[in-house]
Every structure is written in C-alpha cells, then in structure tokens.
Enzyme design. Structure first.
Site, PDB file in Angstrom:
ATOM      1  N   HIS A 121       0.860  -1.057  -0.259  1.00  0.00           N
ATOM      2  CA  HIS A 121      -0.469  -0.315  -0.277  1.00  0.00           C
ATOM      3  C   HIS A 121       1.072   1.482  -0.207  1.00  0.00           C
ATOM      4  O   HIS A 121       2.021   1.085   0.641  1.00  0.00           O
ATOM      5  CB  HIS A 121      -0.610   0.217   1.002  1.00  0.00           C
ATOM      6  N   ASP A 198       2.795  -5.175   7.683  1.00  0.00           N
ATOM      7  CA  ASP A 198       1.478  -4.338   8.224  1.00  0.00           C
ATOM      8  C   ASP A 198       0.168  -4.745   8.421  1.00  0.00           C
ATOM      9  O   ASP A 198       0.835  -6.398   7.087  1.00  0.00           O
ATOM     10  CB  ASP A 198       1.121  -3.791   6.421  1.00  0.00           C
ATOM     11  N   GLN A 201      -4.679  -5.810   5.979  1.00  0.00           N
ATOM     12  CA  GLN A 201      -5.318  -6.773   5.903  1.00  0.00           C
ATOM     13  C   GLN A 201      -5.873  -8.140   6.558  1.00  0.00           C
ATOM     14  O   GLN A 201      -6.333  -8.200   6.260  1.00  0.00           O
ATOM     15  CB  GLN A 201      -5.385  -6.428   4.364  1.00  0.00           C
ATOM     16  N   LYS A 224     -10.745  -2.000  10.398  1.00  0.00           N
ATOM     17  CA  LYS A 224     -10.840  -3.379   9.551  1.00  0.00           C
ATOM     18  C   LYS A 224     -11.462  -4.801  10.558  1.00  0.00           C
ATOM     19  O   LYS A 224     -11.668  -5.607  10.085  1.00  0.00           O
ATOM     20  CB  LYS A 224      -9.563  -3.571   9.042  1.00  0.00           C
ATOM     21  N   CYS A 362      -4.807   2.909  -3.630  1.00  0.00           N
ATOM     22  CA  CYS A 362      -3.319   3.150  -2.745  1.00  0.00           C
ATOM     23  C   CYS A 362      -1.715   1.847  -3.066  1.00  0.00           C
ATOM     24  O   CYS A 362      -1.765   1.592  -2.265  1.00  0.00           O
ATOM     25  CB  CYS A 362      -4.195   2.929  -2.038  1.00  0.00           C
TER      26      CYS A 362
END
Length: 404
Positions: A121, A198, A201, A224, A362
């Site tokens: 991202h 990260d 997600q 999320k 992104c």
C-alpha cells in the site's frame, strides 16, 4: 460454524437501502462495518464516563483510564504480545508505520538498505522513501509474479549485511495475497535486520501471534476489525521500542519537564503524546471481543467458502479477468472485464446498491505491473452471503451489457 443470518442482525447498517436497493456491502477491505455491541460501547462511553485519562484523581477519569488500559490488555492478548506496554495505541496503521519510519531515521545511515515488497500500500512505501531521502539509505523491492505472489528467491538474494529493515504486508489490500511472513522474518533475522509487518488486511481474517511470528513490529487498524476509525495499534518488541526516539513531544509522553531538560516516560506512553482517542481505544477492545466471540477459525472457513464461490461465479462472465490468483489469499477478488474502465462498472453497481471499491487501491505499483488503470475490488466479510455474491454477479453482467 457461522450463523450468518444471526450475525447480520448485529449490524444495523446492513438493513439500509441504497438507491432503493438493499445494501450489498463488498468494500470490507477498506473498512468493516460496526456491530451494535461496539456502537453501544461508544454511546456508553460518552454517556457515562467521558473524561481525560491518566491525569485525574476524580472518578470519571479513573473509570475512563481503567477502561482504556483494559482495552490495551485486550489488544495485547489478542495478538499475544509479551507485555501490555509493547502495545502502542495509535491513530491507525499509517500513523503506526510513520512512528517507526521516523524513529529509524535516527538509526539508519547512508548506504544502509531497506527492503519493501512490490505488493505494498502507498502508506507502506512513501514513509520509507521519505526516510531514505533523509538518511541516504537505499530502498530495494521484492518483485512480484503474475499470480500476485512474491518472488522469494529474489528476496533471499536481496537480504545482506547492509539490510537494516524489511517491511512487508501480511496480506495485500489490492489482491488479497497472503504473504510468507514467517519466511521473510526468519531470513531478515539471519542478518539482524528488523521486520515490520503491516497487518491491516490480515487481521480481519486471521489472528496473528506476534511472538510466534517473531515480528519486531506489527501494525493494524481497528476499523477493519469491527471497531471505529481513527485508532490502531503498533506492536513492537520492547528492545526495539526502547531504541526508537519519541515520535511526538507533548503531554503524557514525558516523565519530567524543565527548561533545561526533559526526560521521557516509559513504554507505552513514550509514543502516546497528547490526549488519545479514548473512546476509540475502548471501542477497539469491544470490536476484538465481538470478533473473538464469532471465532477466527469460523471466520476463516466461512470467508474461504465465499471466496471460492465468488471466484467461480465471476469467472463465468465472458472477458472477466481476476488479478491475484495465488491459492494463498484472503477473501478479496480484484477484477476487470475486457477494456471497460473499473470506475464505470463500480458506478453502475452502486446504482444497484452494491458497494465495491474501484481504482488503484493505493497500490499503484501493482497496477503498473499489470499495466492497467485499476480494478474493481469485491472484498468479503463473515457477514456477507452467497446470495449477495449472486447479486454482484448479476450486477456486473448488467454493467457489461450497458457499457459494451
């Protein structure tokens, strides 16, 4: 086992209509929806004990402080951090990444190397570019294959004694690819490089164990995970958090202040300057409670069913191409149909009450790799149904007829 009808009753927004049609919400990779239990937590905070924390001797302040720190412990236990003070509550994943990037600016020198993946991202690319511009460090990229997986042979060749930090997402937001984080971390540690993951997600679909992964840093966002926007986490091993300088100066992050010298507070407050998103932190804990009650094994199994079904049904549409076809992926389907622009398909789907994401997500380097302007991205959650997928497929077919 998931009782999706019962679960859907917990989400008020799923009862609404858009353009006169029942809402079909397939933009979960951007943000999940919020269950009533989390909404009630937010209302309860502002109705009953809204107060600043860590500073007051009065009852409201003590109650708010206790709830906020209880939420930190919930996050610690969920991610299996060794200590609660290794959990820094932030404004979200991007904020967490920038804290580490800013800190490493003082630890990295000219000629050092930082490795990121081609699947990142923008928030996982730009901070490292800025850091390299300031320090003279060199940014290197793990390439990707056509199926959306990473070229791990090249990664192994990239890591060397100059490597100081490796950054990779656990799951690609644009393609849903589940990356081999354990292998990435193990190789980096052979050269004493730190690894930041990260998890924005990944965390809606799996329950990461940061100690088992041996990650040096792990970041994610509450919104999320059925929580509110504007709050997230930065997990860091104590040894690394002690090495990094504070990101911001101000109240809360200090031990003593004089005009001659300031000393900083210990962890986690060293990185939590100013009044935090108190309600958001407490509601973050409530979101984790809700998802753990559903069960992440149940979530993973059911979402895999949705992914398998959705992939099969969408591929029946002539000219439809899916990007990111590796078998190791989460419930995300990015696709295009022929030469039709993804925005045009998304706009028609919206008129049918179907919420998808269109564009480069992104992740422009990924789109450049495929030489496309973007994709239509349908991302599923455990409150979605196969019947909704049928509506999506019908909507795409209608859009194609209108746009061809």
């Amino acid at each position: 086992m998931i009782n999706v009808d019962k679960i859907r009753e917990d989400f008020p927004i799923l009862k609404r209509t858009v353009h006169g049609k029942p809402l079909v919400y397939f933009d979960n990779a951007a943000t999940s929806q919020t269950p009533q239990a989390v909404i009630d937590t937010i209302v309860d905070y502002y109705s009953n004990y809204n107060s600043n924390i860590h500073r007051g001797v009065h009852t409201l302040s003590q109650e708010a402080t206790d709830k906020y720190e209880e939420a930190r412990i919930k996050v610690q236990k969920h991610f299996n951090a060794k200590e609660a003070y290794e959990i820094i509550l932030t404004a979200g994943t991007t904020h967490s990444i920038n804290i580490v990037a800013a800190g490493f600016t003082s630890l990295i020198k000219k000629g050092d190397e930082v490795i990121v993946s081609a699947l990142e991202h923008h928030s996982n690319i730009v901070p490292w570019q800025m850091m390299c511009e300031k320090t003279g460090a060199i940014l290197k990229v793990i390439p990707m294959f056509e199926d959306g997986s990473l070229d791990m042979d090249t990664y192994h060749a990239l890591v060397n004694e100059k490597t100081k930090l490796v950054f990779c997402n656990h799951v690609s937001n644009a393609l849903g690819t589940l990356n081999p984080i354990e292998e990435i971390i193990k190789k980096a540690h052979e050269f004493n490089a730190a690894v930041m993951v990260d998890g924005a997600q990944a965390t809606p679909h799996i329950k990461p164990d940061v100690q088992a992964l041996d990650a040096d840093f792990y970041v994610a966002s509450a919104h999320k995970l059925c929580g509110p926007t504007g709050v997230g986490l930065l997990y860091g091993k104590e040894e690394w958090l002690q090495k990094l300088p504070p990101y911001q100066g101000g109240g809360e992050m200090i031990a003593t202040v004089s005009f001659k010298k300031t000393t900083y507070a210990g962890l986690p407050h060293k990185f939590e300057a100013g009044t935090p998103n108190i309600c958001g932190g407490i509601a973050f804990g409530a979101g984790l409670d809700y998802m753990n009650a559903v069960g992440f094994d149940n979530i993973a199994k059911y979402e895999h069913e949705l992914l398998t079904y959705g992939t099969a049904e969408l591929l029946k549409i002539e000219g439809l191409k899916i990007y990111g076809t590796t078998t190791k992926k989460t419930a995300v389907i990015s696709f295009n149909v022929g030469e039709i622009h993804p925005y045009d398909i998304g706009a028609i789907l919206d008129k049918l009450g179907i919420a998808v994401r269109t564009g480069h997500h992104c992740a422009q380097p990924i789109m450049d790799f495929y030489q496309i302007p973007g994709t239509v991205r349908a991302s599923f959650s455990f409150y979605n149904t196969k019947e909704e997928i049928d509506i999506l497929v019908s909507g795409v077919k209608r859009a194609v007829r209108m746009l061809s």
